[in-house]
Structures are given as structure tokens and as C-alpha cells.
Design an enzyme around this catalytic site. Structure first.
Site, PDB file in Angstrom:
ATOM      1  N   HIS A  67       0.845  -1.204   0.000  1.00 20.27           N
ATOM      2  CA  HIS A  67       0.000   0.000   0.000  1.00 20.27           C
ATOM      3  C   HIS A  67       0.879   1.252   0.000  1.00 20.27           C
ATOM      4  O   HIS A  67       0.691   2.151  -0.819  1.00 20.27           O
ATOM      5  CB  HIS A  67      -0.936  -0.006   1.206  1.00 20.27           C
ATOM      6  CG  HIS A  67      -1.585   1.328   1.486  1.00 20.27           C
ATOM      7  ND1 HIS A  67      -2.537   1.871   0.662  1.00 20.27           N
ATOM      8  CD2 HIS A  67      -1.403   2.225   2.481  1.00 20.27           C
ATOM      9  CE1 HIS A  67      -2.913   3.047   1.142  1.00 20.27           C
ATOM     10  NE2 HIS A  67      -2.238   3.298   2.237  1.00 20.27           N
ATOM     11  N   ASP A  96       6.876  22.339 -26.013  1.00 22.85           N
ATOM     12  CA  ASP A  96       6.879  20.969 -25.487  1.00 22.85           C
ATOM     13  C   ASP A  96       7.920  20.905 -24.379  1.00 22.85           C
ATOM     14  O   ASP A  96       8.510  21.923 -24.015  1.00 22.85           O
ATOM     15  CB  ASP A  96       7.211  19.948 -26.593  1.00 22.85           C
ATOM     16  CG  ASP A  96       6.662  18.563 -26.258  1.00 22.85           C
ATOM     17  OD1 ASP A  96       6.869  18.112 -25.117  1.00 22.85           O
ATOM     18  OD2 ASP A  96       6.029  17.943 -27.123  1.00 22.85           O
ATOM     19  N   TRP A 132       6.981   0.032   4.064  1.00 29.22           N
ATOM     20  CA  TRP A 132       7.457   0.775   2.891  1.00 29.22           C
ATOM     21  C   TRP A 132       8.817   1.402   3.162  1.00 29.22           C
ATOM     22  O   TRP A 132       9.518   1.786   2.233  1.00 29.22           O
ATOM     23  CB  TRP A 132       6.445   1.844   2.472  1.00 29.22           C
ATOM     24  CG  TRP A 132       6.603   3.169   3.147  1.00 29.22           C
ATOM     25  CD1 TRP A 132       6.079   3.507   4.353  1.00 29.22           C
ATOM     26  CD2 TRP A 132       7.318   4.312   2.676  1.00 29.22           C
ATOM     27  NE1 TRP A 132       6.436   4.797   4.666  1.00 29.22           N
ATOM     28  CE2 TRP A 132       7.190   5.324   3.654  1.00 29.22           C
ATOM     29  CE3 TRP A 132       8.048   4.596   1.525  1.00 29.22           C
ATOM     30  CZ2 TRP A 132       7.772   6.585   3.513  1.00 29.22           C
ATOM     31  CZ3 TRP A 132       8.630   5.849   1.408  1.00 29.22           C
ATOM     32  CH2 TRP A 132       8.489   6.827   2.380  1.00 29.22           C
ATOM     33  N   SER A 160      13.251   6.580 -13.569  1.00 30.24           N
ATOM     34  CA  SER A 160      12.151   7.325 -14.185  1.00 30.24           C
ATOM     35  C   SER A 160      12.017   8.711 -13.554  1.00 30.24           C
ATOM     36  O   SER A 160      11.894   9.715 -14.264  1.00 30.24           O
ATOM     37  CB  SER A 160      10.860   6.532 -14.027  1.00 30.24           C
ATOM     38  OG  SER A 160       9.752   7.340 -14.294  1.00 30.24           O
ATOM     39  N   SER A 161      12.069   8.757 -12.220  1.00 31.03           N
ATOM     40  CA  SER A 161      11.910  10.050 -11.542  1.00 31.03           C
ATOM     41  C   SER A 161      13.050  10.996 -11.876  1.00 31.03           C
ATOM     42  O   SER A 161      12.831  12.193 -12.075  1.00 31.03           O
ATOM     43  CB  SER A 161      11.883   9.855 -10.023  1.00 31.03           C
ATOM     44  OG  SER A 161      10.735   9.182  -9.659  1.00 31.03           O
ATOM     45  N   HIS A 244      12.962  12.050   3.963  1.00 32.81           N
ATOM     46  CA  HIS A 244      12.316  13.281   4.355  1.00 32.81           C
ATOM     47  C   HIS A 244      12.158  14.264   3.202  1.00 32.81           C
ATOM     48  O   HIS A 244      11.065  14.778   2.986  1.00 32.81           O
ATOM     49  CB  HIS A 244      12.919  13.939   5.594  1.00 32.81           C
ATOM     50  CG  HIS A 244      11.878  14.826   6.195  1.00 32.81           C
ATOM     51  ND1 HIS A 244      10.861  14.349   6.968  1.00 32.81           N
ATOM     52  CD2 HIS A 244      11.609  16.123   6.004  1.00 32.81           C
ATOM     53  CE1 HIS A 244      10.018  15.323   7.250  1.00 32.81           C
ATOM     54  NE2 HIS A 244      10.451  16.419   6.681  1.00 32.81           N
ATOM     55  N   GLU A 246      11.760  13.353   0.322  1.00 37.20           N
ATOM     56  CA  GLU A 246      10.710  12.692  -0.457  1.00 37.20           C
ATOM     57  C   GLU A 246       9.315  13.162  -0.042  1.00 37.20           C
ATOM     58  O   GLU A 246       8.454  13.370  -0.892  1.00 37.20           O
ATOM     59  CB  GLU A 246      10.830  11.164  -0.292  1.00 37.20           C
ATOM     60  CG  GLU A 246       9.636  10.355  -0.759  1.00 37.20           C
ATOM     61  CD  GLU A 246       9.463  10.313  -2.273  1.00 37.20           C
ATOM     62  OE1 GLU A 246      10.413  10.700  -2.983  1.00 37.20           O
ATOM     63  OE2 GLU A 246       8.379   9.920  -2.722  1.00 37.20           O
ATOM     64  N   TYR A 248       8.497  16.010   1.001  1.00 42.15           N
ATOM     65  CA  TYR A 248       8.272  17.335   0.421  1.00 42.15           C
ATOM     66  C   TYR A 248       8.129  17.270  -1.080  1.00 42.15           C
ATOM     67  O   TYR A 248       7.448  18.099  -1.687  1.00 42.15           O
ATOM     68  CB  TYR A 248       9.373  18.306   0.852  1.00 42.15           C
ATOM     69  CG  TYR A 248       9.304  18.560   2.341  1.00 42.15           C
ATOM     70  CD1 TYR A 248       8.136  19.066   2.887  1.00 42.15           C
ATOM     71  CD2 TYR A 248      10.342  18.251   3.186  1.00 42.15           C
ATOM     72  CE1 TYR A 248       8.016  19.260   4.242  1.00 42.15           C
ATOM     73  CE2 TYR A 248      10.229  18.450   4.554  1.00 42.15           C
ATOM     74  CZ  TYR A 248       9.066  18.951   5.078  1.00 42.15           C
ATOM     75  OH  TYR A 248       8.945  19.132   6.414  1.00 42.15           O
ATOM     76  N   SER A 259      -1.984  27.105  -4.926  1.00 44.39           N
ATOM     77  CA  SER A 259      -1.691  28.524  -5.168  1.00 44.39           C
ATOM     78  C   SER A 259      -2.199  28.984  -6.524  1.00 44.39           C
ATOM     79  O   SER A 259      -2.272  30.186  -6.782  1.00 44.39           O
ATOM     80  CB  SER A 259      -0.185  28.775  -5.088  1.00 44.39           C
ATOM     81  OG  SER A 259       0.300  28.373  -3.843  1.00 44.39           O
ATOM     82  N   HIS A 293      14.600  13.065  12.693  1.00 47.83           N
ATOM     83  CA  HIS A 293      13.408  13.100  13.556  1.00 47.83           C
ATOM     84  C   HIS A 293      12.527  11.867  13.352  1.00 47.83           C
ATOM     85  O   HIS A 293      11.590  11.656  14.105  1.00 47.83           O
ATOM     86  CB  HIS A 293      12.624  14.408  13.391  1.00 47.83           C
ATOM     87  CG  HIS A 293      11.946  14.573  12.068  1.00 47.83           C
ATOM     88  ND1 HIS A 293      11.720  15.806  11.507  1.00 47.83           N
ATOM     89  CD2 HIS A 293      11.432  13.685  11.188  1.00 47.83           C
ATOM     90  CE1 HIS A 293      11.092  15.649  10.341  1.00 47.83           C
ATOM     91  NE2 HIS A 293      10.917  14.373  10.131  1.00 47.83           N
ATOM     92  N   HIS A 294      12.830  11.070  12.313  1.00 39.80           N
ATOM     93  CA  HIS A 294      12.132   9.792  12.154  1.00 39.80           C
ATOM     94  C   HIS A 294      12.758   8.726  13.034  1.00 39.80           C
ATOM     95  O   HIS A 294      12.261   7.610  13.102  1.00 39.80           O
ATOM     96  CB  HIS A 294      12.196   9.328  10.697  1.00 39.80           C
ATOM     97  CG  HIS A 294      11.518  10.251   9.739  1.00 39.80           C
ATOM     98  ND1 HIS A 294      10.201  10.112   9.392  1.00 39.80           N
ATOM     99  CD2 HIS A 294      11.960  11.356   9.086  1.00 39.80           C
ATOM    100  CE1 HIS A 294       9.867  11.087   8.542  1.00 39.80           C
ATOM    101  NE2 HIS A 294      10.915  11.846   8.345  1.00 39.80           N
ATOM    102  N   THR A 319       6.130  27.054   6.374  1.00 38.10           N
ATOM    103  CA  THR A 319       4.818  26.467   6.092  1.00 38.10           C
ATOM    104  C   THR A 319       3.714  27.395   6.581  1.00 38.10           C
ATOM    105  O   THR A 319       2.690  27.573   5.911  1.00 38.10           O
ATOM    106  CB  THR A 319       4.694  25.088   6.768  1.00 38.10           C
ATOM    107  OG1 THR A 319       5.904  24.371   6.557  1.00 38.10           O
ATOM    108  CG2 THR A 319       3.541  24.310   6.196  1.00 38.10           C
ATOM    109  N   LYS A 322       3.028  30.100   4.165  1.00 38.47           N
ATOM    110  CA  LYS A 322       2.185  29.668   3.043  1.00 38.47           C
ATOM    111  C   LYS A 322       0.714  29.651   3.441  1.00 38.47           C
ATOM    112  O   LYS A 322      -0.142  30.186   2.728  1.00 38.47           O
ATOM    113  CB  LYS A 322       2.609  28.275   2.587  1.00 38.47           C
ATOM    114  CG  LYS A 322       3.899  28.307   1.840  1.00 38.47           C
ATOM    115  CD  LYS A 322       4.238  26.949   1.304  1.00 38.47           C
ATOM    116  CE  LYS A 322       5.280  27.088   0.229  1.00 38.47           C
ATOM    117  NZ  LYS A 322       4.780  27.787  -0.952  1.00 38.47           N
ATOM    118  N   ARG A 441       1.567   0.529  15.038  1.00 37.72           N
ATOM    119  CA  ARG A 441       1.389   0.423  13.589  1.00 37.72           C
ATOM    120  C   ARG A 441       1.622  -0.992  13.121  1.00 37.72           C
ATOM    121  O   ARG A 441       2.273  -1.767  13.793  1.00 37.72           O
ATOM    122  CB  ARG A 441       2.474   1.249  12.880  1.00 37.72           C
ATOM    123  CG  ARG A 441       2.366   2.668  12.929  1.00 37.72           C
ATOM    124  CD  ARG A 441       3.642   3.264  12.337  1.00 37.72           C
ATOM    125  NE  ARG A 441       3.640   3.181  10.868  1.00 37.72           N
ATOM    126  CZ  ARG A 441       4.564   3.762  10.098  1.00 37.72           C
ATOM    127  NH1 ARG A 441       5.553   4.426  10.640  1.00 37.72           N
ATOM    128  NH2 ARG A 441       4.502   3.670   8.803  1.00 37.72           N
TER     129      ARG A 441
END
Lengths: 516, 181
Positions: A67, A96, A132, A160-161, A244, A246, A248, A259, A293-294, A319, A322, A441
């Protein structure tokens, strides 16, 4: 120059057109969204009641892992790349993407990566079951044999990315219409430019992490194996150094979408454009300084806990800028509440809730209580579902008339919004409580103490899933038989993409527009 | 391809490759270095015993734990699971190890001390973990450990747990094994 698309299947196989490739990315991510959603519903069905009813724990672990992987790498990221493909050239007045052939390649390797990833579920020993985040040694010493296929799938997704990101940067930096200076670019283009730099910085780190796993598993190295002088905690550092930024990568383009939409339906220009640009850049830079922090509970030195805690909290400042700007844009605006606007307002409110629970988790001493509980699950689903998913949904409603030349059904769209909004909150809000009460979890069974919250979450999840089936119906109906859209589509819409006809012709801006 | 675009693409592709290479070449050594600087990996080398007064007023529990790394077939356990000591008082305990296979093997014990705040105050004067442990097939040995708890041990620490994980290093220690034979 006015030649149209080729006919038949090879149009899609060989296409180098940014609109075709954008559409393929979007449909692919839509398909992956449903696949990841089915995995999520297996999880929620099993957790409807305590005890084991539907699946075995081994399979449950594969479901939580798949998932997460499918939603992150298959649904959210390709959807944003699809939006970038469609919108970035049209927003900056380019004919293009800069590298059309590579664009085709970076899309077409994705279906193979996900076919390989999904096929592991049918292999001996099952698919990836280590979450994951694939922490070593769960993903090395104790992994199922299919882990090698998982590693190659991640390699392909990463390639790809990276190609997609290089393409987007090259397009934005080199192909803007005359007069389109950097500080005149729409925020969606700005946020994607910064996101693309993040991708180039961290996708190679992910590729490096899985390559080290591959070498530990098959070639006798011990990067993550303590027996050979390695360290499993190193894996977590490398992973979150990727992980991390990632998160963002999954949210900055969403900021860009919102926006674009809020000023349109508030009929006011965006408040604080340049502060939005600087806030986005600040978030991107800070994202490289907060990864640990993870890992507050792995045994960091005190000074480490302190530094990462303060740096994490500092992210609340840009943040907050924003959120303030979005609210101020709406303030005293001539607001109307079409479906894209509803999703965008829900984004602002619910993403802020997710931000607050993030602040709670950032408090290192308190995190020892929350770590690996459903509180964390509630937090990151609150930033990803109403954050990434709602903004993608809003973007589809907002730009669909430009893509296919036809309007969606507003009543159905609003129905979709309210079903999704209620379903989402019913699913994820109770997880805050079960998490604070201590529910861990990634478990298939739990203490009956948490039964009520879980039952609510499961009901909400099926409601949310049903709402997305309605979304699919709305999109198909709009494409097939929607009412014709005008060129400007929305009364308050500004920007180059609204100056071309609806639907957007196969080739736009073959002669660059003049921007003043 | 236009010249400006080519330059951008080359620069970006090069950065991506450099990041990938950095993951292998810079991150692991940097991590090890940081662990050493912060003292995270510090589990203590040999300690030169100095004359310190025994603090008879204070008692500290010291617990002993043994674990095997996944494929290590030896029998390995502490012969004393727990002792009560005064800070400053030298104490000797023993671990028991037996090679349950029928081939000669070499093992290395790697220590770990909890809580982290006690690491700098637990001194090992003599420890089997300073050396490789070669054993013939079926042979057993008692492995000695002499330690002293420092008088400056932070007040809140009442229990120290010393854990040894036993690793099979027969492959890496081939030369040492030849001597044994």
C-alpha cells in the site's frame, strides 16, 4: 506544423508529445491509486474488528508494505509528474518539454517497474513484507526471496523520476517564452522546479540504499550487517536522508496547485507571491536537515535529538507563511465554491491539522510515546491524503476542461468532495486517538480497547474508496459527454494556459507568446 | 538539442551520478566517524586500574546478557547473571562458551552497555572481548571479565546492563585459525 496525433496504439507507445505523456502519467497514477486503495481496504477490512478474520499476518504485512510503496511511488509521484507534463510547458509558453524522447522513456519504464513489484505478491515467500521504509535487517537478512525484484523495481522507478526531474528543470530553465522571467512564473512551475532539484538530490540516495541492500544480500558485503562491521542504523540514516525530502517532493507541487486554484476562485491575485517562492525554497533546504526526527528512538546522542527537534520545528515557519498567504488571498475575495475550490480549502484546513500533529511528533521527548503508533499513521495520512491526493483531485477538476474541452458535472463533483471529505476524516481522525492510547502500527490484530476507533476508521475507509469510484465515473462522463468548456473555463482564471483553446490543441505555443 | 539545454542536462545528470556514488563512498565512513566523535560506538577498551576508593555506601546492579548473531552455533551464556557492586570495587565474573560444531571456529564478542549515560563509567580491566576466541570443535571455555564501576557514575543510574553479542569470524580470522591447528 499543424499535424495531429498519430493513429492507433503506436501513438501512445511512440509519442513524444507532452500532453499525451501527461495524460498517460495521470491515467497510470489513477490506476495505481485504485490498486493501492484495494490494498488499503484489505488492511481496513482486517482491522474492522480485533482478532484475525480475513487475512493472515504474513499477508497483512505485505499489504501495508505494498500500500505504501504503490501510493508513494505509483500514485502520488506520477500524478504530479503528469500534471507537470501537461501544465509546465503551457504555463511558461513552451511548445513541449525540453527532452521529448526521454520523456517517453521515463513514462514507459514505469508500468514495467510496477508490474514487477506487484508480481512479487504471487512469488514463493510472498511480496515485500518489511514496511514501505524497508529497514534493514528486515529487508536484508530476514527478507523474502522476492526482495531482489523489489530492489530492481525501485531502481527503475528512481531512474524514471530522475529523468523526469532533469526534463522538467531543463524545460523551465531553457524554454520559457520571452518575457517570462523566473519571478513571473506561476507558483506551480516554481514549486515543480524546486521539487525537481529535490528529486535529483535524493532519488540517487534511494537507489544507493537499495543497491547496498542488494550487495548485502547477494554479494557478501555488510553495509547494514553488524556481524561484518556494518550497522543497521546506517540504513535508517540513508533511508531518511532520502525519505524526508521525499515527503516534500510529494507536497511542494501540491502547494503550487493550491496557489493556482485559490486566487482563481477568490478572484484576487495570490497574496505574497515572492514570499511563497522563498518559503518553498526554505522548506526544500530545511528538508535535508531534519531526517533523524524519524529516528528519535534509535539512541541518538542528546545533542542530535535537540538539533533535529529544533530544525524540524523551524519548518513550521515557512509552512505557516504559506498557510497565511492562502488564507489572506481568500480574505475579502469574491469567493465561489466550485469543486476545485472546495478541495483546495479542505487542503488548507486539513493539511494544517496534519502539520500540527507533525509538530507534536517533532517534540523529541514526547515522540518516544508516539513513535510507531497509529498517531504517526494519522499524521502522515493527514498530510498526504488531504495534502497530495486532494490537491491532485483539485488539479484534475480545475484543468480537466482545458485538457478535454468539456466540463465535469458540478453536482456530482461536489458530491464527490463531501463523500471524500467525510470519508477521509472518519478514517484518519480516530487514528489520532487509537494512537495516543498506544495502538502500534503495522499489526493485523489489536487490543479490544481500540475496537471502536478501528471500526470507525474502517467504515470511513470504505466510504472514501467509494467516493473515488464516483470520481472515476465523473472524469469519464466529462470526457465522453460533458458540456463544452469555454477557452477561459473559469471566470477568474489567469495565466498562459487559459489563452489557448479548450481542449488545448495537440501543439501549443509553437511560436512563443509575448509575456509582459 | 539546444546548447543551453544540453548544458543543463549534463550538469544535472552529473549531480545525480555524484549523489549515487556519495551514498557508498561518503555516507558510511562519515557515519562511522560521527559515531566515534559522539562516543556512540564507545564501549570501552582496556582500563588501567588506578587506586580509587570504594564507595561502600552505594550499590549498583550489574546485569549480564548474552546473544548470538543469527547463524552462530555456539553455546554462549554468562555464568553469573547479576551482581551487586560498590563503585570502585573490582569484580570478576565469567561467561561460558562452547563450540557445538565439530570444526574449529573463531568467535568475537562485541559488547554493548545500557543505559547510554553509564558507558563512560563502566571500566573493563580485563575482558575476553579484547581478543578473538578460538575453540576446537566440541571444546568449551570459561571467559573472564574484570571490571570496575566508576565512582562518578551519574546518581540516577542504579542498574547497568552489559550485553555481549557473539559473532562468527572464522572466515576473517583464517590466519589465526592456522596457528590454532
Amino acid at each position: 506544423m499543424a499535424h495531429g496525433p498519430a493513429k492507433g496504439l503506436t501513438r501512445w507507445l511512440y509519442t513524444t508529445n507532452h500532453k499525451d505523456i501527461g495524460s498517460m502519467y495521470l491515467w497510470f497514477s489513477f490506476a495505481m491509486f485504485f490498486l493501492g486503495g484495494i490494498f488499503a481496504l484489505v488492511i481496513r477490512a482486517e482491522l474492522f474488528e480485533p482478532g484475525l478474520q480475513i487475512v493472515q499476518p504474513e499477508f497483512f504485512n505485505q499489504m501495508t508494505t505494498m500500500h505504501g510503496l504503490v501510493m508513494v511511488f505509483g500514485a502520488v509521484m506520477p500524478a504530479f509528474v503528469g500534471l507537470a507534463n501537461w501544465m509546465v510547458p503551457m504555463m511558461i509558453g513552451a511548445p513541449d518539454m525540453a527532452l521529448p524522447r526521454m520523456n517517453n522513456l521515463s513514462f514507459w519504464i514505469l508500468p514495467f517497474a510496477f508490474a514487477m513489484l506487484a508480481s512479487t505478491l504471487f512469488m514463493e515467500g510472498g511480496g515485500p513484507n518489511f514496511g514501505w521504509t524497508f529497514y534493514a535487517p528486515l529487508s536484508t537478512t530476514y527478507a523474502p526471496p522476492s526482495v531482489t525484484f523489489f530492489i530492481f523495481a525501485i531502481h527503475i522507478m528512481g531512474a524514471s523520476s530522475i529523468m523526469g526531474a532533469i526534463n522538467i528543470i531543463a524545460t523551465i530553465l531553457n524554454m520559457r517564452a520571452p518575457g517570462m522571467t523566473l519571478m513571473k512564473m506561476p507558483l506551480f512551475v516554481w514549486t515543480w522546479l524546486i521539487t525537481a532539484y529535490l528529486l535529483i538530490a535524493v532519488m540517487p540516495v534511494l537507489a544507493g540504499a537499495v543497491t547496498m541492500m542488494l550487495m548485502d544480500i547477494h554479494f557478501g558485503t555488510s553495509f547494514f550487517d553488524a556481524a561484518g562491521g556494518g550497522d543497521p542504523v546506517l540504513f535508517q540514516h540513508v533511508f531518511w536522508f532520502f525519505g524526508h525530502p521525499e515527503v516534500y517532493i510529494m507536497i511542494l507541487p501540491a502547494f503550487g496547485v493550491v496557489s493556482a486554484i485559490i486566487p482563481t476562485f477568490a478572484r484576487k491575485p495570490l497574496f505574497g507571491y515572492s514570499s511563497m517562492v522563498y518559503a518553498t525554497a526554505a522548506i526544500a533546504i530545511l528538508s535535508f536537515m531534519v531526517w533523524a526526527h524519524h529516528m528519535f528512538t534509535v539512541g541518538l546522542p542528546f545533542i542530535g535529538e535537540w538539533v533535529f527537534m529544533i530544525a524540524t520545528m523551524a519548518i513550521a515557519v515557512p509552512t505557516g507563511v504559506k498557510v497565511f498567504n492562502w488564507v489572506t488571498t481568500m480574505y475579502k475575495g469574491a469567493l465561489t465554491f466550485e469543486t476545485p475550490m472546495l478541495f483546495s480549502i479542505a487542503f488548507v484546513i486539513l493539511f494544517t491539522i496534519g502539520g500540527f500533529s507533525g509538530l507534536m511528533l517533532a517534540i523529541a521527548p514526547a515522540d518516544f510515546q508516539y513513535h510507531d503508533t497509529y498517531f504517526v499513521v494519522a499524521h502522515f495520512h493527514y498530510v498526504l491524503v488531504p495534502g497530495a491526493i486532494f490537491s491532485i483531485t483539485a488539479a484534475v477538476y480545475y484543468w480537466l476542461p482545458k485538457w478535454c474541452g468539456r466540463m465535469y458535472d458540478e453536482v456530482l463533483g461536489k458530491t464527490h468532495f463531501w463523500l471524500a471529505f467525510i470519508g477521509l476524516n472518519l478514517t484518519f481522525f480516530p487514528m489520532h486517538f487509537s494512537g495516543l492510547a498506544g495502538m502500534p502500527r503495522r499489526i493485523p490484530d489489536y487490543n479490544p480497547l481500540f475496537a471502536n476507533w478501528n471500526m470507525l476508521s474502517s467504515v470511513g475507509a470504505f466510504l472514501f474508496g467509494a467516493a473515488q469510484v464516483l470520481f472515476l465515473y465523473i472524469v469519464i462522463r466529462a470526457i465522453v459527454s460533458g458540456r463544452k468548456a469555454t477557452d477561459q473555463v473559469w471566470e477568474g482564471a489567469h495565466g498562459l494556459e487559459w489563452t489557448v483553446p479548450s481542449p488545448a490543441p495537440y501543439h501549443t505555443f509553437t511560436t512563443p507568446p509575448k509575456v509582459d | 538539442m539546444e546548447k543551453g539545454t544540453r548544458k543543463t542536462v549534463l550538469r544535472l545528470a552529473l549531480s545525480a551520478v555524484l549523489m549515487f556514488v556519495a551514498v557508498f563512498t561518503i555516507m558510511p565512513p562519515l557515519y562511522t566517524l560521527l559515531c566515534e566523535v559522539t562516543g556512540l560506538r564507545k564501549v570501552g577498551g582496556a582500563y588501567e586500574a588506578e587506586e580509587i576508593k570504594v564507595d561502600a555506601e552505594r550499590w549498583v546492579n550489574v546485569q549480564f546478557v548474552a546473544t548470538h548473531n543469527d547463524a552462530m552455533p555456539w553455546e554462549f551464556r554468562p555464568m553469573t547473571y547479576k551482581v551487586k557492586v560498590n563503585p570502585g570495587q573490582k569484580t570478576v565474573i565469567k561467561y561460558f562458551a562452547k563450540n557445538n560444531t565439530d570444526r574449529p571456529m573463531v568467535a568475537q564478542a562485541v559488547p554493548s552497555i545500557t543505559p547510554f549515560s553509564a558507558v563512560n563509567y563502566f571500566h573493563k580491566i580485563e575482558c575476553f572481548c579484547f581478543n578473538h576466541q578460538p575453540l576446537e570443535g566440541g571444546e568449551s571455555a570459561e571467559l573472564g571479565l574484570e571490571f570496575v564501576v566508576d565512582q562518578d557514575l551519574p546518581k540516577q543510574v542504579t542498574t547497568i546492563t552489559l550485553s555481549y553479542t557473539l559473532f562468527d569470524i572464522t572466515e576473517q580470522a583464517k590466519p589465526g585459525l592456522a596457528q590454532l591447528n
